[in-house]
Motif scaffolding. Structure first.
Motif, PDB file in Angstrom:
ATOM      1  N   GLY A  75       0.785  -1.225   0.000  1.00 40.68           N
ATOM      2  CA  GLY A  75       0.000   0.000   0.000  1.00 40.68           C
ATOM      3  C   GLY A  75       0.813   1.268   0.000  1.00 40.68           C
ATOM      4  N   ARG A  76       2.100   1.170   0.167  1.00 42.61           N
ATOM      5  CA  ARG A  76       2.931   2.380   0.358  1.00 42.61           C
ATOM      6  C   ARG A  76       3.604   2.840  -0.931  1.00 42.61           C
ATOM      7  NH1 ARG A  76      -0.246   0.803   4.006  1.00 42.61           N
ATOM      8  NH2 ARG A  76       0.223   1.394   6.119  1.00 42.61           N
ATOM      9  N   ALA A  77       3.183   2.331  -2.060  1.00 46.23           N
ATOM     10  CA  ALA A  77       3.828   2.711  -3.324  1.00 46.23           C
ATOM     11  C   ALA A  77       3.778   4.209  -3.597  1.00 46.23           C
ATOM     12  CB  ALA A  77       3.201   1.933  -4.479  1.00 46.23           C
ATOM     13  N   PRO A  78       2.646   4.920  -3.375  1.00 46.32           N
ATOM     14  CA  PRO A  78       2.652   6.369  -3.646  1.00 46.32           C
ATOM     15  C   PRO A  78       3.610   7.135  -2.741  1.00 46.32           C
ATOM     16  CG  PRO A  78       0.411   5.539  -3.486  1.00 46.32           C
ATOM     17  CD  PRO A  78       1.298   4.447  -3.021  1.00 46.32           C
ATOM     18  N   ALA A  79       3.778   6.671  -1.493  1.00 47.10           N
ATOM     19  CA  ALA A  79       4.718   7.337  -0.580  1.00 47.10           C
ATOM     20  C   ALA A  79       6.144   7.171  -1.083  1.00 47.10           C
ATOM     21  CB  ALA A  79       4.558   6.751   0.825  1.00 47.10           C
ATOM     22  N   LEU A  80       6.462   5.957  -1.533  1.00 50.87           N
ATOM     23  CA  LEU A  80       7.800   5.697  -2.054  1.00 50.87           C
ATOM     24  C   LEU A  80       8.030   6.474  -3.356  1.00 50.87           C
ATOM     25  CD1 LEU A  80      10.326   4.069  -1.586  1.00 50.87           C
ATOM     26  CD2 LEU A  80       9.250   2.132  -2.678  1.00 50.87           C
ATOM     27  N   ALA A  81       6.982   6.527  -4.184  1.00 49.64           N
ATOM     28  CA  ALA A  81       7.085   7.267  -5.441  1.00 49.64           C
ATOM     29  C   ALA A  81       7.322   8.745  -5.167  1.00 49.64           C
ATOM     30  CB  ALA A  81       5.814   7.073  -6.265  1.00 49.64           C
ATOM     31  N   THR A  82       6.681   9.271  -4.123  1.00 49.93           N
ATOM     32  CA  THR A  82       6.897  10.668  -3.726  1.00 49.93           C
ATOM     33  C   THR A  82       8.378  10.901  -3.441  1.00 49.93           C
ATOM     34  OG1 THR A  82       4.711  10.727  -2.735  1.00 49.93           O
ATOM     35  CG2 THR A  82       6.270  12.418  -2.022  1.00 49.93           C
ATOM     36  N   ALA A  83       8.972   9.990  -2.662  1.00 50.06           N
ATOM     37  CA  ALA A  83      10.379  10.139  -2.300  1.00 50.06           C
ATOM     38  C   ALA A  83      11.267  10.080  -3.533  1.00 50.06           C
ATOM     39  CB  ALA A  83      10.768   9.049  -1.318  1.00 50.06           C
ATOM     40  N   VAL A  84      11.008   9.108  -4.417  1.00 50.47           N
ATOM     41  CA  VAL A  84      11.842   8.950  -5.611  1.00 50.47           C
ATOM     42  C   VAL A  84      11.750  10.202  -6.477  1.00 50.47           C
ATOM     43  CG1 VAL A  84      12.144   7.620  -7.737  1.00 50.47           C
ATOM     44  CG2 VAL A  84      11.668   6.434  -5.604  1.00 50.47           C
TER      45      VAL A  84
ATOM     46  N   GLU B 236      -2.195   6.712   1.833  1.00 53.23           N
ATOM     47  CA  GLU B 236      -1.069   7.155   1.002  1.00 53.23           C
ATOM     48  C   GLU B 236      -1.569   7.679  -0.343  1.00 53.23           C
ATOM     49  OE1 GLU B 236      -0.977   4.573   2.900  1.00 53.23           O
ATOM     50  OE2 GLU B 236       0.840   4.786   4.081  1.00 53.23           O
ATOM     51  N   THR B 237      -2.529   6.951  -0.924  1.00 52.64           N
ATOM     52  CA  THR B 237      -3.050   7.350  -2.234  1.00 52.64           C
ATOM     53  C   THR B 237      -3.666   8.736  -2.159  1.00 52.64           C
ATOM     54  OG1 THR B 237      -3.576   5.035  -2.614  1.00 52.64           O
ATOM     55  CG2 THR B 237      -4.593   6.632  -4.088  1.00 52.64           C
ATOM     56  N   ILE B 238      -4.553   8.919  -1.191  1.00 57.46           N
ATOM     57  CA  ILE B 238      -5.295  10.177  -1.122  1.00 57.46           C
ATOM     58  C   ILE B 238      -4.361  11.345  -0.810  1.00 57.46           C
ATOM     59  CG2 ILE B 238      -6.985  11.400   0.311  1.00 57.46           C
ATOM     60  CD1 ILE B 238      -8.717   8.926   0.126  1.00 57.46           C
ATOM     61  N   HIS B 239      -3.418  11.145   0.109  1.00 54.54           N
ATOM     62  CA  HIS B 239      -2.542  12.268   0.458  1.00 54.54           C
ATOM     63  C   HIS B 239      -1.536  12.575  -0.641  1.00 54.54           C
ATOM     64  CE1 HIS B 239      -4.192  13.164   4.305  1.00 54.54           C
ATOM     65  NE2 HIS B 239      -4.237  11.881   4.592  1.00 54.54           N
ATOM     66  N   THR B 240      -1.093  11.535  -1.348  1.00 61.47           N
ATOM     67  CA  THR B 240      -0.189  11.787  -2.479  1.00 61.47           C
ATOM     68  C   THR B 240      -0.911  12.604  -3.552  1.00 61.47           C
ATOM     69  OG1 THR B 240       0.962   9.724  -2.033  1.00 61.47           O
ATOM     70  CG2 THR B 240       1.266  10.682  -4.211  1.00 61.47           C
ATOM     71  N   CYS B 241      -2.166  12.212  -3.835  1.00 61.06           N
ATOM     72  CA  CYS B 241      -2.946  12.959  -4.838  1.00 61.06           C
ATOM     73  C   CYS B 241      -3.250  14.363  -4.339  1.00 61.06           C
ATOM     74  CB  CYS B 241      -4.238  12.213  -5.148  1.00 61.06           C
ATOM     75  SG  CYS B 241      -3.965  10.685  -6.036  1.00 61.06           S
TER      76      CYS B 241
ATOM     77  N   LEU C 132      -9.791  16.017  -5.561  1.00 63.44           N
ATOM     78  CA  LEU C 132      -8.667  16.660  -4.872  1.00 63.44           C
ATOM     79  C   LEU C 132      -7.980  17.648  -5.818  1.00 63.44           C
ATOM     80  CD1 LEU C 132      -7.256  13.441  -3.218  1.00 63.44           C
ATOM     81  CD2 LEU C 132      -8.670  15.168  -2.146  1.00 63.44           C
ATOM     82  N   PRO C 133      -7.536  18.782  -5.300  1.00 57.90           N
ATOM     83  CA  PRO C 133      -6.930  19.787  -6.187  1.00 57.90           C
ATOM     84  C   PRO C 133      -5.594  19.361  -6.779  1.00 57.90           C
ATOM     85  CG  PRO C 133      -6.781  20.445  -3.878  1.00 57.90           C
ATOM     86  CD  PRO C 133      -7.636  19.230  -3.912  1.00 57.90           C
ATOM     87  N   GLY C 134      -4.907  18.398  -6.152  1.00 61.44           N
ATOM     88  CA  GLY C 134      -3.568  18.025  -6.634  1.00 61.44           C
ATOM     89  C   GLY C 134      -3.547  17.214  -7.901  1.00 61.44           C
ATOM     90  N   THR C 135      -4.651  16.522  -8.206  1.00 56.87           N
ATOM     91  CA  THR C 135      -4.627  15.672  -9.398  1.00 56.87           C
ATOM     92  C   THR C 135      -4.841  16.526 -10.646  1.00 56.87           C
ATOM     93  OG1 THR C 135      -6.973  15.247  -9.048  1.00 56.87           O
ATOM     94  CG2 THR C 135      -5.448  13.558  -8.297  1.00 56.87           C
ATOM     95  N   CYS C 136      -4.132  16.170 -11.710  1.00 60.39           N
ATOM     96  CA  CYS C 136      -4.321  16.930 -12.950  1.00 60.39           C
ATOM     97  C   CYS C 136      -5.078  16.122 -13.974  1.00 60.39           C
ATOM     98  CB  CYS C 136      -2.981  17.410 -13.490  1.00 60.39           C
ATOM     99  SG  CYS C 136      -2.190  16.334 -14.647  1.00 60.39           S
TER     100      CYS C 136
ATOM    101  N   GLY D 112       1.065  17.818 -12.011  1.00 58.70           N
ATOM    102  CA  GLY D 112       0.420  17.217 -10.843  1.00 58.70           C
ATOM    103  C   GLY D 112       0.242  15.721 -11.022  1.00 58.70           C
ATOM    104  N   THR D 113      -0.497  15.121 -10.103  1.00 57.77           N
ATOM    105  CA  THR D 113      -0.648  13.668 -10.116  1.00 57.77           C
ATOM    106  C   THR D 113      -1.573  13.226 -11.255  1.00 57.77           C
ATOM    107  OG1 THR D 113      -0.507  13.781  -7.727  1.00 57.77           O
ATOM    108  CG2 THR D 113      -1.180  11.678  -8.660  1.00 57.77           C
TER     109      THR D 113
END
Lengths: 259, 75
Positions: free
Chosen positions: A82-91, A116-121, A179-183, A215-216
């Protein structure tokens, strides 16, 4: 004119379609007819055509597609469940020039990795999230997932999903589109040739938006699970068209304004 | 009138016999074989090779990427 023979057609100059060079020769472990294989092919084709092999980092999930790094010849990092978006953020933050994508199933993205998904987006990280939604936990033996349809049978809902007890299926693409972050948020499928070609266009758009730092990008792929649904691949595709597409309608949900 | 002739090459040892290509093929060129490969799958083959139009639909939907398509314009 002489009749043209099979050997006259099989020539390199007549080649129309061939498996992407980025796909390795390993035989995929997926069940016959699984949409994961098709999604992998499309992704590899786009990475090859956009010349991204040297600067791509993929994040693999936990689920059926956990062994994806064996099949596509780009750099991969395996994330905790489940942590793929968090790791992707770091990368992406450490290496902003890389093309970063996550490839997640519904158990990974919509159940254990919802936060993780929602906060990354919400933060609008410049990554692509490819979400394969087959409405069931395929790898662990067909248990009910958050995306399982109402009345759909699974090994943990043998009488069908009961909304009063188990809640309604979750539409992740519609949630992150708010969410405003997604494009770019879209829902596609891989059951027909037309669907696959549309998915390819969607991934190409996502590559473009990531290059432009918009954006995402979130692409949901409605897929089948012949083993989990206890159907043949052809039956499962038909069932998906008749049931899944009603609840998960295909098409773009959020499209950014043209620059 | 120019006519298009296609041909498919199927890696039958890697084919898992899911039949997705068979139902996708517009001129019904493909079919599942009565024989099986070493894994025990009824592999896909061109049952009516002369009808192939080289549209690549079968190869595009193939989850295992076993199909290669060739196309030539004649006439």
């Amino acid at each position: 004119m002489a009749e043209i023979t099979f050997n006259d057609i099989i020539k390199p100059e007549n080649l129309t379609y061939k498996k992407s060079k980025l796909m390795t020769d390993n035989v995929m472990h997926y069940c016959p007819g699984c949409g994961h294989g098709t999604a992998h092919q499309v992704l590899a084709e786009v990475l090859e055509e956009e010349n991204l092999q040297e600067r791509t980092v993929g994040i693999t999930p936990v689920g059926c597609s956990v062994l994806m790094y064996n099949y596509i010849d780009v750099d991969f990092q395996e994330a905790a469940h489940g942590r793929a978006p968090a790791l992707a953020t770091a990368v992406k933050r450490l290496m902003p020039d890389k093309f970063v994508f996550t490839y997640q199933g519904d158990g990974d993205l919509a159940a254990i990795g919802t936060a993780e998904t929602i906060h990354t987006c919400n933060r609008g990280e410049n990554i692509l999230i490819l979400f394969i939604n087959n409405g069931i936990y395929g790898m662990t033996g067909g248990q009910m997932a958050p995306t399982t349809l109402e009345g759909m049978k699974s090994s943990t809902s043998p009488y069908g999903r009961d909304i009063s007890m188990m809640g309604s299926p979750i539409k992740m693409a519609d949630i992150v589109a708010m969410l405003p972050g997604t494009c770019y948020v879209t829902r596609q499928s891989v059951n027909t040739a037309g669907g696959v070609r549309k998915l390819k266009k969607a991934i190409k758009k996502a590559v473009q938006y990531q290059n432009e730092k918009r954006g995402t990008c979130f692409i949901e792929v409605v897929s089948n699970c012949p083993s989990g649904w206890k159907m043949t691949p052809v039956e499962s595709n038909k069932w998906m068209e008749e049931n899944m597409f009603l609840f998960y309608p295909l098409g773009d949900i959020k499209v950014p304004a043209e620059k | 009138m120019a006519k298009i002739k296609g041909a498919v090459v199927i890696d039958q040892e890697r084919c898992k016999g899911c039949e997705v290509c068979v139902v996708t093929c517009p001129p019904q060129t493909l079919a599942l074989a009565a024989d099986v490969n070493s894994k025990g799958y009824h592999f896909s083959y061109a049952a009516n090779p002369e009808t192939c139009i080289g549209c690549s639909n079968c190869a595009v939907v193939c989850p295992d990427g076993v199909i290669t398509v060739y196309k030539v314009k004649i006439g």
